[in-house]
Scaffold this motif. Structure first.
Motif, PDB file in Angstrom:
ATOM      1  N   LEU A  61       0.840  -1.195   0.000  1.00 58.24           N
ATOM      2  CA  LEU A  61       0.000   0.000   0.000  1.00 58.24           C
ATOM      3  C   LEU A  61       0.877   1.247   0.000  1.00 58.24           C
ATOM      4  O   LEU A  61       1.915   1.284   0.655  1.00 58.24           O
ATOM      5  CB  LEU A  61      -0.926   0.016   1.224  1.00 58.24           C
ATOM      6  N   SER A  62       0.449   2.267  -0.697  1.00 54.38           N
ATOM      7  CA  SER A  62       1.165   3.545  -0.713  1.00 54.38           C
ATOM      8  C   SER A  62       0.184   4.663  -1.018  1.00 54.38           C
ATOM      9  O   SER A  62      -0.810   4.454  -1.729  1.00 54.38           O
ATOM     10  CB  SER A  62       2.299   3.541  -1.753  1.00 54.38           C
ATOM     11  N   TYR A  63       0.490   5.846  -0.476  1.00 52.78           N
ATOM     12  CA  TYR A  63      -0.384   6.989  -0.745  1.00 52.78           C
ATOM     13  C   TYR A  63      -0.129   7.516  -2.139  1.00 52.78           C
ATOM     14  O   TYR A  63       1.009   7.546  -2.619  1.00 52.78           O
ATOM     15  CB  TYR A  63      -0.163   8.103   0.274  1.00 52.78           C
ATOM     16  N   LEU A  64      -1.197   7.967  -2.783  1.00 54.72           N
ATOM     17  CA  LEU A  64      -1.098   8.539  -4.122  1.00 54.72           C
ATOM     18  C   LEU A  64      -2.123   9.661  -4.250  1.00 54.72           C
ATOM     19  O   LEU A  64      -3.285   9.485  -3.856  1.00 54.72           O
ATOM     20  CB  LEU A  64      -1.368   7.454  -5.178  1.00 54.72           C
ATOM     21  N   PRO A  65      -1.728  10.830  -4.743  1.00 59.21           N
ATOM     22  CA  PRO A  65      -2.723  11.905  -4.931  1.00 59.21           C
ATOM     23  C   PRO A  65      -3.805  11.479  -5.918  1.00 59.21           C
ATOM     24  O   PRO A  65      -3.554  10.696  -6.837  1.00 59.21           O
ATOM     25  CB  PRO A  65      -1.884  13.069  -5.484  1.00 59.21           C
ATOM     26  N   VAL A  66      -4.992  12.007  -5.716  1.00 59.99           N
ATOM     27  CA  VAL A  66      -6.089  11.705  -6.638  1.00 59.99           C
ATOM     28  C   VAL A  66      -5.845  12.417  -7.964  1.00 59.99           C
ATOM     29  O   VAL A  66      -5.092  13.398  -8.048  1.00 59.99           O
ATOM     30  CB  VAL A  66      -7.449  12.129  -6.049  1.00 59.99           C
ATOM     31  N   HIS A  67      -6.492  11.913  -9.000  1.00 57.94           N
ATOM     32  CA  HIS A  67      -6.367  12.537 -10.313  1.00 57.94           C
ATOM     33  C   HIS A  67      -7.011  13.919 -10.274  1.00 57.94           C
ATOM     34  O   HIS A  67      -7.983  14.168  -9.555  1.00 57.94           O
ATOM     35  CB  HIS A  67      -7.033  11.666 -11.375  1.00 57.94           C
ATOM     36  N   GLU A  89      -4.057  20.984  -1.371  1.00 57.81           N
ATOM     37  CA  GLU A  89      -2.783  20.902  -0.654  1.00 57.81           C
ATOM     38  C   GLU A  89      -2.345  19.446  -0.524  1.00 57.81           C
ATOM     39  O   GLU A  89      -3.155  18.513  -0.532  1.00 57.81           O
ATOM     40  CB  GLU A  89      -2.892  21.561   0.721  1.00 57.81           C
ATOM     41  N   ASP A  90      -1.038  19.254  -0.405  1.00 58.38           N
ATOM     42  CA  ASP A  90      -0.449  17.925  -0.313  1.00 58.38           C
ATOM     43  C   ASP A  90      -0.734  17.336   1.066  1.00 58.38           C
ATOM     44  O   ASP A  90      -0.348  17.906   2.089  1.00 58.38           O
ATOM     45  CB  ASP A  90       1.057  18.016  -0.557  1.00 58.38           C
ATOM     46  N   ILE A  91      -1.408  16.180   1.104  1.00 61.36           N
ATOM     47  CA  ILE A  91      -1.749  15.548   2.374  1.00 61.36           C
ATOM     48  C   ILE A  91      -0.991  14.235   2.572  1.00 61.36           C
ATOM     49  O   ILE A  91      -1.361  13.430   3.429  1.00 61.36           O
ATOM     50  CB  ILE A  91      -3.269  15.310   2.483  1.00 61.36           C
ATOM     51  N   SER A  92       0.050  14.009   1.778  1.00 63.83           N
ATOM     52  CA  SER A  92       0.784  12.740   1.875  1.00 63.83           C
ATOM     53  C   SER A  92       1.378  12.530   3.264  1.00 63.83           C
ATOM     54  O   SER A  92       1.434  11.394   3.761  1.00 63.83           O
ATOM     55  CB  SER A  92       1.887  12.684   0.817  1.00 63.83           C
ATOM     56  N   HIS A 141     -11.041  17.727   1.017  1.00 63.30           N
ATOM     57  CA  HIS A 141      -9.762  17.129   0.639  1.00 63.30           C
ATOM     58  C   HIS A 141     -10.024  15.721   0.112  1.00 63.30           C
ATOM     59  O   HIS A 141     -11.016  15.086   0.480  1.00 63.30           O
ATOM     60  CB  HIS A 141      -8.798  17.046   1.821  1.00 63.30           C
ATOM     61  N   ALA A 142      -9.124  15.251  -0.718  1.00 64.13           N
ATOM     62  CA  ALA A 142      -9.243  13.898  -1.263  1.00 64.13           C
ATOM     63  C   ALA A 142      -7.861  13.275  -1.382  1.00 64.13           C
ATOM     64  O   ALA A 142      -6.877  13.958  -1.669  1.00 64.13           O
ATOM     65  CB  ALA A 142      -9.934  13.916  -2.617  1.00 64.13           C
ATOM     66  N   GLY A 143      -7.806  11.981  -1.148  1.00 67.38           N
ATOM     67  CA  GLY A 143      -6.568  11.229  -1.292  1.00 67.38           C
ATOM     68  C   GLY A 143      -6.889   9.811  -1.717  1.00 67.38           C
ATOM     69  O   GLY A 143      -8.052   9.399  -1.754  1.00 67.38           O
ATOM     70  N   SER A 144      -5.861   9.057  -2.047  1.00 70.79           N
ATOM     71  CA  SER A 144      -6.084   7.674  -2.477  1.00 70.79           C
ATOM     72  C   SER A 144      -4.950   6.785  -1.992  1.00 70.79           C
ATOM     73  O   SER A 144      -3.843   7.257  -1.715  1.00 70.79           O
ATOM     74  CB  SER A 144      -6.213   7.588  -3.998  1.00 70.79           C
ATOM     75  N   ILE A 145      -5.251   5.497  -1.887  1.00 69.15           N
ATOM     76  CA  ILE A 145      -4.267   4.483  -1.521  1.00 69.15           C
ATOM     77  C   ILE A 145      -4.080   3.570  -2.726  1.00 69.15           C
ATOM     78  O   ILE A 145      -5.043   2.956  -3.212  1.00 69.15           O
ATOM     79  CB  ILE A 145      -4.715   3.670  -0.294  1.00 69.15           C
ATOM     80  N   SER A 146      -2.844   3.500  -3.215  1.00 68.91           N
ATOM     81  CA  SER A 146      -2.543   2.659  -4.373  1.00 68.91           C
ATOM     82  C   SER A 146      -2.191   1.245  -3.907  1.00 68.91           C
ATOM     83  O   SER A 146      -1.537   1.062  -2.885  1.00 68.91           O
ATOM     84  CB  SER A 146      -1.387   3.262  -5.162  1.00 68.91           C
ATOM     85  N   PHE A 168      -8.190   2.821  -3.938  1.00 68.13           N
ATOM     86  CA  PHE A 168      -9.090   3.245  -2.862  1.00 68.13           C
ATOM     87  C   PHE A 168      -9.000   4.765  -2.700  1.00 68.13           C
ATOM     88  O   PHE A 168      -7.910   5.332  -2.619  1.00 68.13           O
ATOM     89  CB  PHE A 168      -8.721   2.554  -1.553  1.00 68.13           C
ATOM     90  N   ILE A 169     -10.159   5.425  -2.630  1.00 68.79           N
ATOM     91  CA  ILE A 169     -10.214   6.889  -2.514  1.00 68.79           C
ATOM     92  C   ILE A 169     -10.950   7.254  -1.225  1.00 68.79           C
ATOM     93  O   ILE A 169     -11.961   6.621  -0.876  1.00 68.79           O
ATOM     94  CB  ILE A 169     -10.933   7.512  -3.730  1.00 68.79           C
ATOM     95  N   PHE A 170     -10.442   8.246  -0.527  1.00 67.91           N
ATOM     96  CA  PHE A 170     -11.124   8.752   0.671  1.00 67.91           C
ATOM     97  C   PHE A 170     -11.243  10.273   0.573  1.00 67.91           C
ATOM     98  O   PHE A 170     -10.364  10.960   0.025  1.00 67.91           O
ATOM     99  CB  PHE A 170     -10.386   8.343   1.956  1.00 67.91           C
ATOM    100  N   VAL A 171     -12.350  10.788   1.076  1.00 66.68           N
ATOM    101  CA  VAL A 171     -12.627  12.226   1.049  1.00 66.68           C
ATOM    102  C   VAL A 171     -13.037  12.668   2.443  1.00 66.68           C
ATOM    103  O   VAL A 171     -13.574  11.882   3.231  1.00 66.68           O
ATOM    104  CB  VAL A 171     -13.728  12.578   0.020  1.00 66.68           C
TER     105      VAL A 171
END
Length: 376
Positions: A61-67, A89-92, A141-146, A168-171
């Protein structure tokens, strides 16, 4: 047996020995809405992994910004995400993955009842902790897990395998007044090469959310009203109340010095800003001095001074050997010129810091010594 039957048999044998399989790794839920959260809080949540593989699979698993397409639309049915109130903003650094990697085993399944009412048969669960800083931007905010799966294939023959993976996407929304807004402050031109100039469009984020901005249109017109260039810039992130220089480069044989009328448009997904201003493209390239060191201008005779010094020494030796009644005066003049040349070479061509006043002082001292020796 006919040749056609032999070919057909070989083809059937190839299909028996070679396997083609399509595997998938998915998540449930596909999008997780965490709701509204306050700055400075830590939130833990969980999602589930599902696979149709018959063998064990290791998933990293790794964090990845959403498209970026995420910020072009508003969603209020499956989850809440309003683009006009979204921060980019970057939430990594906010995301902590508790267990990584995960082992997905078809022999280990679990029936899970999702918050939305769905029921899934999951192979593994992933735990995430979200650390929201005190200075987080308000808004959505939105982020995703690759997911990166690795599967060991065992068996006879060779195989072709494809693995379809969903992200996987979370908001969530950080509480506070969220606004996406910006404006162009100025347009400036400069030359960076003989056939290359750059135009900086200074864009200020006047809202409360970090946003991505780019010069989507920059038209340059000469003094006759002719459109000489149509330029664009790359994408840059601008934090609230910050000014970002969006640079567009003008390259070509028509990059001439002069005054141009510039029409710029900056897009930041949910809005845009425009400005018209006159800019100047200079004739020469402005070179910035190295930070921490003063600008150094070496005189053009640096490469010639060593030869001049050598020539003066040779002339001095010739005068010294000659039997001439003005020999001492001539020697004094040559020695004075020699010392001045050496001083110029040392202080203008060798040292890092230039002291022009020290050169002048040294020359005055040498002249005073020449006058003193001549009168004595």
């Amino acid at each position: 047996m006919k040749p056609r039957d032999i070919v057909l048999g070989l083809m059937l044998l190839y299909l028996l020995l070679n396997s083609v399989s399509a595997l998938s790794v998915g998540t449930a839920p596909g999008v997780y809405d965490l709701g509204e959260l306050d700055p400075g809080t830590n939130v833990a949540f969980r999602f589930y992994l599902i696979t149709n593989a018959r063998n064990d699979m290791l998933v990293s698993l790794s964090y990845l910004p959403v498209h970026q397409d995420m910020y072009y639309r508003t969603e209020t049915t499956r989850y809440n995400f309003i683009a006009d109130e979204a921060s980019q903003e970057d939430i990594s650094s906010w995301v902590e993955i508790v267990r990584n990697p995960l082992l997905l085993s078809p022999a280990r399944t679990k029936v899970v009842y999702l918050p939305g009412g769905g029921v899934v048969k999951a192979n593994e669960e992933a735990d995430i902790i979200l650390h929201i800083p005190e200075n987080a931007d308000p808004g959505y905010h939105a982020g995703s897990i690759s997911l990166s799966p690795k599967l060991a294939v065992r068996g006879r023959g060779t195989g072709v395998m494809t693995i379809a993976v969903t992200r996987f996407i979370f908001v969530f929304r950080v509480s506070g007044d969220a606004k996406r807004k910006g404006e162009i402050m100025a347009i400036m031109g400069d030359r960076v090469g003989e056939k290359k100039a750059k135009i900086d469009v200074l864009f200020k984020n006047t809202g409360t959310c970090t946003l991505s901005a780019r010069v989507s249109e920059l038209k340059l017109y000469d003094k006759f009203g002719n459109n000489v260039a149509n330029l664009k810039s790359g994408i840059a992130l601008a934090r609230p109340d910050s000014i970002k220089a969006l640079t567009a480069y003008w390259v070509g044989d028509n990059v001439k010095p002069g005054t141009y009328r510039a029409e710029a448009r900056v897009d930041y997904i949910t809005g845009y800003s425009t400005m018209e201003e006159r800019i100047e493209i200079p004739t020469t390239i402005k070179v910035k001095p190295t930070p921490g060191l003063p600008a150094i201008e070496k005189i053009s005779t640096c490469k010639d001074l060593p030869f001049m010094i050598l020539l003066l020494i040779i002339i001095g030796l010739i005068i010294y050997w000659l039997d001439w009644k003005y020999r001492e005066i001539a020697l004094l003049i040559v020695v004075g010129l020699l010392l001045i040349s050496i001083a110029l070479f040392v202080f203008n061509c060798l040292v890092v810091i230039e002291f022009s006043w020290l050169d002048l002082l040294f020359a005055i001292i040498i002249l005073a010594l020449i006058i003193y020796w001549w009168r004595s």
